[in-house]
Scaffold this motif. Structure first.
Motif, PDB file in Angstrom:
ATOM      1  N   HIS A 152     -10.641   0.210   1.871  1.00 30.45           N
ATOM      2  CA  HIS A 152      -9.844  -0.998   2.131  1.00 30.45           C
ATOM      3  C   HIS A 152     -10.617  -1.906   3.075  1.00 30.45           C
ATOM      4  CE1 HIS A 152      -6.411  -3.596   2.964  1.00 30.45           C
ATOM      5  NE2 HIS A 152      -5.723  -2.951   2.041  1.00 30.45           N
ATOM      6  N   SER A 153     -10.415  -3.205   2.934  1.00 26.87           N
ATOM      7  CA  SER A 153     -11.133  -4.143   3.797  1.00 26.87           C
ATOM      8  C   SER A 153     -10.540  -4.209   5.207  1.00 26.87           C
ATOM      9  CB  SER A 153     -11.128  -5.540   3.173  1.00 26.87           C
ATOM     10  OG  SER A 153      -9.798  -5.953   2.972  1.00 26.87           O
ATOM     11  N   SER A 154      -9.385  -3.582   5.436  1.00 25.45           N
ATOM     12  CA  SER A 154      -8.785  -3.583   6.773  1.00 25.45           C
ATOM     13  C   SER A 154      -9.010  -2.244   7.458  1.00 25.45           C
ATOM     14  CB  SER A 154      -7.272  -3.811   6.687  1.00 25.45           C
ATOM     15  OG  SER A 154      -6.992  -5.070   6.145  1.00 25.45           O
ATOM     16  N   ALA A 155      -9.457  -2.302   8.716  1.00 26.40           N
ATOM     17  CA  ALA A 155      -9.638  -1.078   9.493  1.00 26.40           C
ATOM     18  C   ALA A 155      -8.316  -0.337   9.607  1.00 26.40           C
ATOM     19  CB  ALA A 155     -10.172  -1.422  10.888  1.00 26.40           C
ATOM     20  N   GLY A 156      -8.375   0.989   9.477  1.00 25.18           N
ATOM     21  CA  GLY A 156      -7.214   1.820   9.773  1.00 25.18           C
ATOM     22  C   GLY A 156      -6.332   2.174   8.589  1.00 25.18           C
ATOM     23  N   VAL A 157      -6.530   1.523   7.435  1.00 25.46           N
ATOM     24  CA  VAL A 157      -5.639   1.799   6.302  1.00 25.46           C
ATOM     25  C   VAL A 157      -5.621   3.290   5.921  1.00 25.46           C
ATOM     26  CG1 VAL A 157      -5.274   1.368   3.836  1.00 25.46           C
ATOM     27  CG2 VAL A 157      -5.575  -0.550   5.418  1.00 25.46           C
TER      28      VAL A 157
ATOM     29  N   GLN B  61      -3.058   5.006   7.944  1.00 34.33           N
ATOM     30  CA  GLN B  61      -1.695   4.702   7.493  1.00 34.33           C
ATOM     31  C   GLN B  61      -1.363   5.512   6.237  1.00 34.33           C
ATOM     32  OE1 GLN B  61      -2.524   0.315   7.586  1.00 34.33           O
ATOM     33  NE2 GLN B  61      -0.601   0.187   8.674  1.00 34.33           N
TER      34      GLN B  61
ATOM     35  N   ASP C 101     -13.277   1.729   5.779  1.00 36.49           N
ATOM     36  CA  ASP C 101     -12.131   0.913   6.190  1.00 36.49           C
ATOM     37  C   ASP C 101     -12.616  -0.228   7.079  1.00 36.49           C
ATOM     38  OD1 ASP C 101     -12.605   2.944   8.252  1.00 36.49           O
ATOM     39  OD2 ASP C 101     -10.659   2.429   9.127  1.00 36.49           O
TER      40      ASP C 101
ATOM     41  N   TRP D 198     -14.334  -2.818   9.234  1.00 39.79           N
ATOM     42  CA  TRP D 198     -15.551  -2.692  10.045  1.00 39.79           C
ATOM     43  C   TRP D 198     -15.624  -1.321  10.703  1.00 39.79           C
ATOM     44  CZ3 TRP D 198     -14.756  -7.571  13.689  1.00 39.79           C
ATOM     45  CH2 TRP D 198     -14.678  -8.734  12.889  1.00 39.79           C
ATOM     46  N   HIS D 199     -14.693  -0.429  10.361  1.00 42.11           N
ATOM     47  CA  HIS D 199     -14.468   0.712  11.241  1.00 42.11           C
ATOM     48  C   HIS D 199     -15.351   1.924  10.951  1.00 42.11           C
ATOM     49  CE1 HIS D 199     -11.662   4.111  12.631  1.00 42.11           C
ATOM     50  NE2 HIS D 199     -12.395   3.742  13.641  1.00 42.11           N
TER      51      HIS D 199
ATOM     52  N   ARG E  58     -20.836   2.211  12.765  1.00 41.02           N
ATOM     53  CA  ARG E  58     -19.915   2.970  13.626  1.00 41.02           C
ATOM     54  C   ARG E  58     -19.939   4.457  13.284  1.00 41.02           C
ATOM     55  NH1 ARG E  58     -17.881  -1.980  13.671  1.00 41.02           N
ATOM     56  NH2 ARG E  58     -17.333  -2.836  15.696  1.00 41.02           N
TER      57      ARG E  58
ATOM     58  N   VAL F 218       0.847  -1.200   0.000  1.00 37.93           N
ATOM     59  CA  VAL F 218       0.000   0.000   0.000  1.00 37.93           C
ATOM     60  C   VAL F 218       0.877   1.243   0.000  1.00 37.93           C
ATOM     61  CG1 VAL F 218      -1.756   1.287   1.264  1.00 37.93           C
ATOM     62  CG2 VAL F 218      -1.876  -1.209   1.184  1.00 37.93           C
ATOM     63  N   ARG F 219       1.939   1.203   0.802  1.00 42.99           N
ATOM     64  CA  ARG F 219       2.796   2.382   0.905  1.00 42.99           C
ATOM     65  C   ARG F 219       3.427   2.717  -0.455  1.00 42.99           C
ATOM     66  NH1 ARG F 219       7.113   4.334   5.403  1.00 42.99           N
ATOM     67  NH2 ARG F 219       7.555   6.300   4.367  1.00 42.99           N
TER      68      ARG F 219
ATOM     69  N   ARG G 185      -0.350   8.992   6.808  1.00 43.72           N
ATOM     70  CA  ARG G 185       1.019   9.185   7.307  1.00 43.72           C
ATOM     71  C   ARG G 185       2.052   9.165   6.181  1.00 43.72           C
ATOM     72  NH1 ARG G 185      -0.749   6.436  12.197  1.00 43.72           N
ATOM     73  NH2 ARG G 185      -0.402   4.331  11.432  1.00 43.72           N
ATOM     74  N   TRP G 186       1.666   8.637   5.022  1.00 50.28           N
ATOM     75  CA  TRP G 186       2.644   8.413   3.950  1.00 50.28           C
ATOM     76  C   TRP G 186       2.522   9.409   2.799  1.00 50.28           C
ATOM     77  CZ3 TRP G 186       0.798   2.664   3.978  1.00 50.28           C
ATOM     78  CH2 TRP G 186       1.361   2.004   5.087  1.00 50.28           C
TER      79      TRP G 186
END
Lengths: 307, 428
Positions: free
Chosen positions: A105-110, A113, A127, A129-130, A168, A86-87, A116-117
């Protein structure tokens, strides 16, 4: 506001500002040529690691109506399939000189991240379930369109709250605007802890429906029954589905909402989705205007809202 | 033969107490401990003024990644990090590739450790391939000096197999150490299950996943009479079970890591996989329970669970990133800073108590007396420093403490009479 990652980034005033701006863009969208040059010269990239036709199209339509250039980076056609991180993908996209990256994205928090980049603005388009903040904003707008305000409204969010980014973000947004939120779900589909959530909980939909101003149904995914979260979808529908019979309990002004895509016959009966109180297509229409407002707030220079 | 060493001007602290003394080392052995020693002219004098001279620290739990994942760490780099952290001995965990589940791999790792900055001991796997299905050849590995067996990274799930492992190991005089995690209950989890996991939308691991396996192994220790060591305990619930087992005089020991008494699950709100570790970071109440257990003796040792990972692995999405964080170079300072314990108690938890559990008493962990093996560290307990990931000796940079101000730094480390760290610089 630099990014839109969470509804919490906005706060009640920020949400109100987005909703006020959305009024303008609803008007723009109704024009014969629904375009304003507010983001001319800006580039918006959608970076979707998960299939989503409606959210991606909605963001791209919003960007185009603001005269931004759009790029679409979808997983199936990209170097992600060749193992790029991803980065590295974000660095590559940023090197092309983009102003905003819309991330799903299917992952929480991406999206955190990604933020930050890159120096580009990051908009969270869902993101894991978030969170799904623009969904919550368009839902707030849609409710406000019908009821004027969310303050004091009784909102029931029904279904798989545990795995739902829509839930959420909406719990945050609805409660920030003064609504009373009740979650209605079997215990297996609620988060393990609700500490700090400004909500009530019920396992009795028949008890909640007559008192609700808004009934928000969440999408029920079929794999939940293989994870021992439910005995069967049939039992789910019997206990928590908005069936034809149950719809008779709704008040005359009650709004029925769903983020789509619907499983007609599971969480909502086919006929119910077409009742006058159902605002499901209105949600989709408002989605474009809300996303125009968000893009304008983040990328616009303030005074150039040609209207 | 190495030059004589004099550790000059410090206060010696070991299991027998503290006293102001110089320490003379000759040919790998402590030859004198006294107020003001007359040093041989040829001796290397190491300044210990204002410092504590202690037995070298002993880490029961380090992942050195060799063989198989040398991009993350090697026996050499991990041992250097250990020496800089004050350690003179460590136990290398067997979840390498291939795993340390045979005499051949034990031999390979011991050979790699032969010239290292630290005494490298090896933990063997309980089961072949760490798959939890068949016993690994514990006898062959024990014959090479392996004293601790564990499938760390995994708990042994099958209660019947674990019972057999306890029974079989009791004839070998070795210790079985458990990574306590019920796989079914923990399935799919990436952080502590609770308020923060619910809010962040990350699947959680409930405390019961740890506690259930502790309860089972306490029962099996009682059934078989074999001793059990609990790795990296992180929950108040499991700690209460260990306390009860000790009160019943069962042969139970336990360790805890610095991150489990310094960081809470709230840190995961950054979605930075640097804060992903297994067992996961827990809420404040569990942290307080770990601290209380370190203070009252329920937990016997501080172990690092030093788990290096390359940068790209820690930049994956949180739920795809591997768990683990660096620990060897920060453990001592975190223990000094965060545990409200006198230095002698901190050193007991970091040195002589783990030395005893690892079967290293007599070689490591002191006491510092004439004739003892010269495995020593010199600690400036008041030195203030800031954790800078790029300055760590590990090949990896995945410390969760970047930028953190710490108090307490290792000035010198002496391994078998050789100065391996002098003035905070590794000599090998």
């Amino acid at each position: 506001m630099r990014h839109l990652l969470s509804v919490a980034d906005l706060g009640p005033d920020g949400i109100e500002e987005v909703l006020r701006l959305t009024d303008n863009f609803v008007e723009v969208s109704a024009r014969a040529i629904p375009r304003v040059p507010a983001l001319r010269g800006k580039t918006v990239v959608s970076l979707f690691y998960e299939d989503s036709t409606r959210t991606r199209l909605s963001f791209e339509t919003a960007a185009k109506r603001l005269n931004a250039d759009t790029m679409n980076f979808s997983v199936s056609s990209s170097s992600v399939n060749k193992g790029e991180s991803v980065r590295d993908t974000v660095t590559t996209i940023a090197a092309m000189g983009v102003d905003a990256i819309v991330v799903r994205h299917s992952s929480a928090g991406v999206p955190w991240q990604v933020a930050r980049w890159t120096d580009a603005a990051v908009l969270n388009a869902g993101d894991g379930w978030h969170e799904h903040p623009t969904q919550a904003l368009l839902d707030c707008y849609t409710i406000r369109e019908r009821r004027g305000s969310l303050a004091g409204l009784r909102v029931a969010i029904v279904g798989d709250v545990k795995h739902s980014r829509v839930a959420r973000s909406n719990v945050l947004a609805f409660s920030l605007l003064g609504a009373d939120v009740t979650l209605v779900a079997p215990p297996t589909l609620l988060p393990p802890s609700l500490a700090g959530w400004p909500v009530a909980v019920s396992h009795d939909l028949d008890d909640v429906l007559p008192k609700a101003d808004v009934v928000y149904l969440l999408r029920m995914q079929r794999e939940r029954q293989t994870e021992a979260l439910l005995p069967s979808l049939r039992e789910y529908t019997a206990l928590y589905g908005l069936t034809r019979d149950r719809a008779k309990l709704l008040g005359d002004d009650t709004i029925v909402m769903h983020p789509g895509p619907m499983n007609r016959g599971v969480e909502i009966a086919a006929e119910v989705a077409d009742l006058p109180g159902a605002v499901i297509t209105r949600q989709v229409a408002n989605g474009v205007a809300v996303r125009m407002a968000v893009l304008f707030l983040i990328l616009g220079s303030g005074g150039d809202l040609g209207g | 033969m190495a030059a004589d060493i004099v550790l000059r001007g410090g206060a010696v602290v070991d299991a027998t107490g503290g006293r102001r003394a110089d320490v003379l080392v000759h040919d790998g052995v402590v030859t004198a401990v006294d107020g003001d020693l007359e040093a041989p002219a040829s001796a290397l004098v190491l300044d210990a003024g204002g410092c504590v001279v202690a037995p070298g620290l002993v880490d029961l739990h380090a992942h050195l990644r060799q063989p198989g994942r040398e991009e993350a760490e090697t026996v050499e780099s991990g041992s250097r990090a250990a020496a800089l952290g004050g350690y003179t001995a460590l136990v290398a965990m067997p979840n390498t590739d291939p795993p340390i589940d045979s005499a051949a791999v034990v031999r390979e790792v011991l050979e790699l450790g032969a010239g290292a900055c630290c005494d490298v001991r090896v933990a063997g796997a309980i089961t072949k391939g760490r798959r939890g299905e068949e016993l690994a050849p514990m006898g062959e590995m024990a014959a090479l000096g392996v004293r601790i067996f564990t499938d760390d990274g995994n708990g042994v799930q099958d209660a019947r197999l674990m019972r057999r492992a306890f029974e079989y190991s009791s004839a070998l005089g070795v210790l079985l150490a458990q990574h306590c995690e019920d796989d079914e209950l923990a399935e799919g989890g990436h952080m502590h299950e609770g308020e923060w996991s619910s809010r962040l939308g990350i699947p959680g691991i409930p405390v019961e996943a740890e506690a259930m396996m502790v309860a089972r192994d306490v029962a099996l220790a009682e059934l078989t009479g074999a001793p059990v060591h609990f790795l990296h305990l992180s929950t108040a619930m499991a700690i209460a079970m260990v306390r009860a087992a000790k009160a019943a005089d069962l042969p139970v020991t336990a360790e805890a890591t610095p991150h489990h008494f310094t960081l809470t699950d709230e840190a995961v709100a950054s979605y930075d996989p640097l804060f992903k570790v297994n067992p996961p970071l827990r809420p404040r109440a569990d942290i307080d329970a770990v601290k209380a257990a370190l203070a009252d003796g329920t937990i016997d040792a501080i172990a690092t669970d030093h788990a290096p990972h390359p940068q790209e692995a820690k930049e994956l999405p949180f739920d795809q990133a591997p768990p683990g964080m660096l620990g060897l170079e920060t453990a001592l300072a975190l223990a000094i800073d965060e545990l409200d314990l006198p230095l002698e108690r901190v050193l007991a938890l970091l040195s002589w108590q783990p030395a005893h559990i690892a079967g290293l008493a007599g070689q490591h962990g002191g006491p510092i007396a004439e004739g003892a093996a010269a495995n020593l560290c010199v600690i400036d307990a008041d030195a203030r420093w800031v954790v800078e990931p790029e300055r760590l000796a590990s090949r990896s940079r995945n410390t969760p403490y970047a930028g953190r101000k710490l108090t307490g730094k290792v000035r010198h480390t002496v391994l078998r009479g050789e100065p391996v760290v002098v003035d905070g610089e590794a000599q090998r």
